[in-house]
Design an enzyme around this catalytic site. Structure first.
Site, PDB file in Angstrom:
ATOM      1  CB  ILE A   1      -0.835   0.035   1.338  1.00  0.00           C
ATOM      2  CG1 ILE A   1      -1.702  -1.220   1.374  1.00  0.00           C
ATOM      3  CG2 ILE A   1      -2.025   1.341   1.216  1.00  0.00           C
ATOM      4  CD1 ILE A   1      -2.144  -1.497   2.748  1.00  0.00           C
ATOM      5  CB  CYS A   2       1.484   3.822  -2.533  1.00  0.00           C
ATOM      6  SG  CYS A   2       2.367   5.364  -2.489  1.00  0.00           S
TER       7      CYS A   2
END
Lengths: 155, 148
Positions: free
Chosen positions: A94-95
């Site tokens: 996840i960014c």
């Protein structure tokens, strides 16, 4: 029993109790697994109603180091359903800036879950990140080793 | 007169030496915990955290990181401390999520957020921001000096 715990275990134990007792909507923790190993939790997350992810369910894995909460947790989507989202790679990474650069020890598992629910909910079009294929082939197993370039706050 | 640079530089030295500074031995007997941690382990070099997720021994630090950490130690020592007196205004340390107990050592940040001294020092040695409001502690400290 409590006195033998390290500060990070004590804090995780408190967070676990409050997440079991009073979870945010659509979020639940696998309590049995977390109680067996406080440093690794699995969290179930439902796509919020009225969003593109309504009716879907996801699993998040949280890994904590013994430096938690000074060190951010390592958070990835796991399992068979990884959300298709511009900030979620198909390997579950996840960014999200609060998971690395913008982490603060005042944040918590609950705050991270709420932030991920809100990230999913604000999505307007289900799309993988543009560099998904390259990233997934070349990244480190640990998303915290990625030098994320946070460039878009709108989704 | 142009010779202001010739003044004594004891201040710089005290920053670099951290808590064994001779200038204010009584102001902060406990000091940042990671520094204490470092002192108790005599045989191996002290451990520091140039950023929250980075752990390095003192010998691995670049010169720039050493300076940054020395500045941090000096700055942390200038933040006021106190003991919890049972005040109802603050009850919990958001870092350990534990309730304050009467007599606990506290540290007050310029933004007025308060934490257990050992909890906040552990964080400030990694990053000089308030965990609650993300206010940079050094900038806030300068502002509070200017307004006082």
């Amino acid at each position: 029993m409590t006195s033998a715990m390290s500060p990070s275990e004590r804090r995780l134990q408190k967070e676990l109790m409050s997440l079991i007792k009073d979870p945010p909507p659509g979020v639940s923790v696998d309590a049995e697994q977390a109680e067996q190993n406080l440093l690794q939790w699995t969290i179930h997350m439902e796509g919020a109603t009225g969003t593109l992810y309504e009716g879907e369910s996801f699993q998040l894995q949280f890994k904590f180091s013994n430096k938690y909460p000074f060190d951010s947790p390592e958070v990835t989507f796991v399992g068979s359903n990884i959300p298709v989202h511009p900030h979620v790679y198909s390997n579950g990474h996840i960014c999200l800036s609060i998971l690395t650069d913008d982490w603060s020890p005042a944040l918590s598992v609950q705050a991270v879950c709420l932030s991920i629910v809100s990230m999913l909910s604000s999505c307007r079009e289900k799309q993988q990140p543009p560099d998904n294929a390259f990233y997934v082939k070349t990244c480190n197993k640990n998303p915290k080793k990625t030098k994320w370039w946070y460039h878009d706050d709108s989704v | 007169m142009g010779n202001c640079f010739k003044r004594s530089t004891t201040d710089d030295i005290s920053l670099l030496r951290g808590s064994d500074s001779v200038r204010e031995p009584s102001s902060d007997p406990v000091g940042p915990p990671s520094y204490q941690e470092a002192l108790s382990v005599q045989s191996s070099p002290p451990i520091y955290h140039p950023s929250p997720s980075l752990t390095q021994s003192a010998t691995q630090l670049s010169e720039e990181e050493q300076i940054r950490i020395a500045k941090r130690i000096g700055l942390i020592q200038h933040l006021p401390t106190g003991k919890y007196d049972g005040s109802k205004k603050i009850r919990e340390c958001v870092i350990c999520m534990g309730d304050f107990m009467v007599g606990d050592a506290l540290r007050y940040l310029p933004c007025m957020h308060t934490y257990h001294m050992t909890c906040i020092d552990g964080w400030l040695m990694r990053r000089l921001t308030c965990p609650s409001c993300i206010e940079p502690v050094d900038a806030a400290l300068l502002t509070s000096y200017e307004t006082n």
